[in-house]
Design a protein around this motif. Sequence first.
Motif, mmCIF file in Angstrom:
data_model
loop_
_atom_site.group_PDB
_atom_site.id
_atom_site.type_symbol
_atom_site.label_atom_id
_atom_site.label_comp_id
_atom_site.label_asym_id
_atom_site.label_seq_id
_atom_site.Cartn_x
_atom_site.Cartn_y
_atom_site.Cartn_z
ATOM 1 N N TRP A 150 59.298 40.711 59.274
ATOM 2 C CA TRP A 150 58.911 39.739 60.540
ATOM 3 C C TRP A 150 58.528 41.098 62.301
ATOM 4 O O TRP A 150 60.098 41.552 61.774
ATOM 5 C CB TRP A 150 59.425 38.955 61.025
ATOM 6 N N PRO A 151 57.347 41.145 62.539
ATOM 7 C CA PRO A 151 56.327 40.345 62.747
ATOM 8 C C PRO A 151 55.201 40.510 61.132
ATOM 9 O O PRO A 151 56.315 41.082 60.232
ATOM 10 C CB PRO A 151 55.546 41.270 63.305
ATOM 11 N N PRO A 152 54.777 39.716 61.234
ATOM 12 C CA PRO A 152 54.023 39.610 59.864
ATOM 13 C C PRO A 152 53.772 40.543 58.903
ATOM 14 O O PRO A 152 53.688 42.164 59.238
ATOM 15 C CB PRO A 152 52.844 38.601 60.079
ATOM 16 N N HIS A 153 53.297 40.929 57.379
ATOM 17 C CA HIS A 153 52.736 41.562 57.315
ATOM 18 C C HIS A 153 51.914 42.361 57.831
ATOM 19 O O HIS A 153 50.415 42.170 57.969
ATOM 20 C CB HIS A 153 51.997 41.106 55.809
ATOM 21 N N ASN A 154 52.100 44.155 57.856
ATOM 22 C CA ASN A 154 50.960 44.626 58.040
ATOM 23 C C ASN A 154 50.057 45.146 57.168
ATOM 24 O O ASN A 154 51.330 46.320 56.259
ATOM 25 C CB ASN A 154 51.298 45.883 59.021
ATOM 26 N N PRO A 155 49.135 45.042 56.626
ATOM 27 C CA PRO A 155 48.156 45.809 55.578
ATOM 28 C C PRO A 155 48.085 47.039 55.483
ATOM 29 O O PRO A 155 48.750 48.476 54.655
ATOM 30 C CB PRO A 155 47.186 45.450 55.486
ATOM 31 N N LEU A 156 48.247 47.997 56.899
ATOM 32 C CA LEU A 156 47.702 49.012 57.033
ATOM 33 C C LEU A 156 49.055 49.848 57.162
ATOM 34 O O LEU A 156 48.931 51.080 56.383
ATOM 35 C CB LEU A 156 47.380 49.583 58.466
ATOM 36 N N LEU A 157 50.231 49.210 57.243
ATOM 37 C CA LEU A 157 51.023 50.181 56.852
ATOM 38 C C LEU A 157 51.484 50.783 56.170
ATOM 39 O O LEU A 157 52.294 51.533 54.964
ATOM 40 C CB LEU A 157 52.449 49.268 57.865
ATOM 41 N N LEU A 158 51.381 49.728 54.766
ATOM 42 C CA LEU A 158 52.245 49.028 53.623
ATOM 43 C C LEU A 158 50.649 50.297 53.160
ATOM 44 O O LEU A 158 50.998 51.047 51.692
ATOM 45 C CB LEU A 158 51.709 48.085 52.642
ATOM 46 N N GLU A 159 50.021 50.576 53.119
ATOM 47 C CA GLU A 159 48.623 51.133 52.742
ATOM 48 C C GLU A 159 49.188 53.194 52.980
ATOM 49 O O GLU A 159 48.863 53.912 51.780
ATOM 50 C CB GLU A 159 46.956 51.116 53.188
ATOM 51 N N GLU A 160 49.490 52.335 53.783
ATOM 52 C CA GLU A 160 50.114 54.230 54.591
ATOM 53 C C GLU A 160 51.470 54.762 53.701
ATOM 54 O O GLU A 160 51.552 55.929 53.159
ATOM 55 C CB GLU A 160 50.565 54.319 55.923
ATOM 56 N N ALA A 161 52.571 52.966 53.223
ATOM 57 C CA ALA A 161 53.383 53.871 52.834
ATOM 58 C C ALA A 161 53.152 53.967 51.188
ATOM 59 O O ALA A 161 53.306 55.295 50.473
ATOM 60 C CB ALA A 161 54.486 52.308 52.696
ATOM 61 N N PHE A 162 52.434 53.602 50.600
ATOM 62 C CA PHE A 162 52.036 53.995 49.194
ATOM 63 C C PHE A 162 51.257 55.149 49.166
ATOM 64 O O PHE A 162 51.349 56.003 48.057
ATOM 65 C CB PHE A 162 51.193 52.391 48.067
ATOM 66 N N ALA A 163 49.991 55.652 49.830
ATOM 67 C CA ALA A 163 49.521 56.627 50.160
ATOM 68 C C ALA A 163 50.700 57.988 50.558
ATOM 69 O O ALA A 163 50.452 59.268 49.174
ATOM 70 C CB ALA A 163 48.664 56.576 51.470
ATOM 71 N N GLU A 164 51.980 58.094 50.573
ATOM 72 C CA GLU A 164 52.256 59.010 50.728
ATOM 73 C C GLU A 164 53.052 59.046 50.082
ATOM 74 O O GLU A 164 53.843 60.244 49.347
ATOM 75 C CB GLU A 164 52.644 58.780 52.634
ATOM 76 N N LEU A 165 53.645 57.758 49.715
ATOM 77 C CA LEU A 165 54.734 57.671 48.325
ATOM 78 C C LEU A 165 53.422 58.338 46.972
ATOM 79 O O LEU A 165 53.960 59.571 46.254
ATOM 80 C CB LEU A 165 55.068 56.605 48.195
ATOM 81 N N ALA A 166 52.618 58.309 46.616
ATOM 82 C CA ALA A 166 51.881 58.623 45.721
ATOM 83 C C ALA A 166 51.301 60.018 46.218
ATOM 84 O O ALA A 166 51.574 61.019 45.075
ATOM 85 C CB ALA A 166 50.679 58.411 45.890
ATOM 86 N N ARG A 167 51.453 60.591 47.931
ATOM 87 C CA ARG A 167 51.365 61.754 47.897
ATOM 88 C C ARG A 167 52.351 63.295 47.516
ATOM 89 O O ARG A 167 52.084 64.113 46.722
ATOM 90 C CB ARG A 167 50.387 62.371 48.994
ATOM 91 N N ARG A 168 53.868 62.174 47.774
ATOM 92 C CA ARG A 168 54.307 63.118 47.391
ATOM 93 C C ARG A 168 55.257 63.034 45.927
ATOM 94 O O ARG A 168 55.427 63.809 45.434
ATOM 95 C CB ARG A 168 55.868 62.102 47.440
ATOM 96 N N TRP A 169 54.651 62.367 45.090
ATOM 97 C CA TRP A 169 55.217 62.066 43.944
ATOM 98 C C TRP A 169 53.681 63.134 42.795
ATOM 99 O O TRP A 169 54.119 63.234 41.845
ATOM 100 C CB TRP A 169 54.536 60.856 43.298
ATOM 101 N N ARG A 170 52.462 63.027 43.272
ATOM 102 C CA ARG A 170 51.092 63.268 42.827
ATOM 103 C C ARG A 170 51.967 64.395 42.117
ATOM 104 O O ARG A 170 51.573 65.017 40.326
ATOM 105 C CB ARG A 170 49.828 63.109 42.869
ATOM 106 N N PRO A 171 52.138 65.468 42.321
ATOM 107 C CA PRO A 171 52.569 66.672 42.076
ATOM 108 C C PRO A 171 53.158 67.374 40.838
ATOM 109 O O PRO A 171 53.587 67.384 39.858
ATOM 110 C CB PRO A 171 52.776 67.351 43.326
#
Length: 357
Positions: A150-171
Motif C-alpha cells: 500500500w499504495p497498490p501493486h506497482n508493476p514497474l517496481l517489481l519488474e526492476e527488482a527482479f531484473a536487478e536480482l537477475a543481473r546480480r545472480w547471472r554471473p
Amino acid sequence: MQTLKGPGIFLSQFIGAGAPYNSLEGLAQWAAALGYKALQIPCNHPHIFDLAKAATSQTYCDEVMGSLAQYGLAISELSTHLEGQLIAVHPAHDAAFDGFAPPSVRGNATQRTAWATEQVKRAAAASARLGLTAHATFSGALAWPYLYPWPPHNPLLLEEAFAELARRWRPVLDVFDQHGVDVCYELHPGEDLHDGITFERFLAAVNNHPRCNILFDPSHLHLQHIDYLQFIDIYHARIKAFHVKDAEYLPNGRSGVYGGYQRWIDRAGRFRSPGDGQINFKSIFSKLAQYDYDGWAVLEWECCLKDADTGAREGAEFIRQHIIPVADRAFDDFAAGSDSRASVRAQLGLTGGVGDD
C-alpha cells in the motif's frame, strides 16, 4: 529409479562455543553417533570450514572429506544462506543484515554485495573440489518490503527488482555452471524467491539458466498455505536439494500468516521438529521417489518448542524411516506378455504385416 540419500543434517543451528559443537570433527562425531550419514556445512564459520582455502586447495578439501569419512560421513551440500542473502539487500534491511558481513564492508552496501558475491562464487569452486553437485543458498531480497503493498501493486517496481536480482545472480550462476554445480535457492519468506511464482519470474529473468534450481523445504510453503505436494509435481525437475523441516499452522481469531510481530512460539504458523507438525512427509518422500530425486534428505532443525539435541536425535531416525528404497522392478512384471511385435499383433487378432487391415 534411485533411492534418495540420508539422513543428513544442516549444521548451522547446532554450531556453538563449546565442545562438541565448536569444531567440524566434534560435530562429525556427534552427528555420526546419532545416525547421520552427511553434513550440510555452512560457509560462514571459518573455524568449522575455511571457504577461502577450500576454493583453492584440493589438499584441504581432501583432508576435510577424509576426516568426515572416518565417521562414515559425507558432505551433502555447502550452504551460503547468509552470503546469498547479502547479494541483494533492500536499504530498509541494511542495519539488520550488516552483521552477516565482515567488519571491513559493513556500512557500505556496494562493498558488502561484492564481498557476498565473491563468497558464493568461492563456494562453487569449493563444491566442485569436494565432488558436490548441489549448493544451498538464499536469493536475497530487493522487493520484499513491497510484499503486500500500500499504495497498490506497482508493476514497474517489481519488474526492476527482479531484473536487478537477475543481473546480480547471472554471473554467479555462470560460475556454478563452469564448476558443474546446481544453485539451490531455499524458497523462504523474507527472500524475493519465496514461492513458485517468484521462482518462475526469476528463472525467466535468468533465461531459464540450467543451474537455477530449488531447495525444497515444505515448512515455508505450508505456512504460506501452498500445496507443497503439488509443488513437487510442478517443479520436481528443478528440485535439487531437500530440507526436512516440519511446521504447523494453527488458525485463531487474533493473528494469521504475518504473525503479528510475535515470537515464533506465539505465531499461528510456527516451525516444529519432524513428526511434531502437520507436514505430510510420507507423501513427500513418496513423490520424491516417484520423480527420481537422487539428492539428500537433510534435517533442518528450528523447532520453537523442542530441545535441539532431542530434535537432532529424533530427526535422524525420522528421516531413515521415511526413505523409500525404490523398487528395481514392477510388482506385476511377472504377468507381462511377449515383447515380440508378431506375438502382440496376434494377441490383438491382427494378421499380416504391420499396417495391414
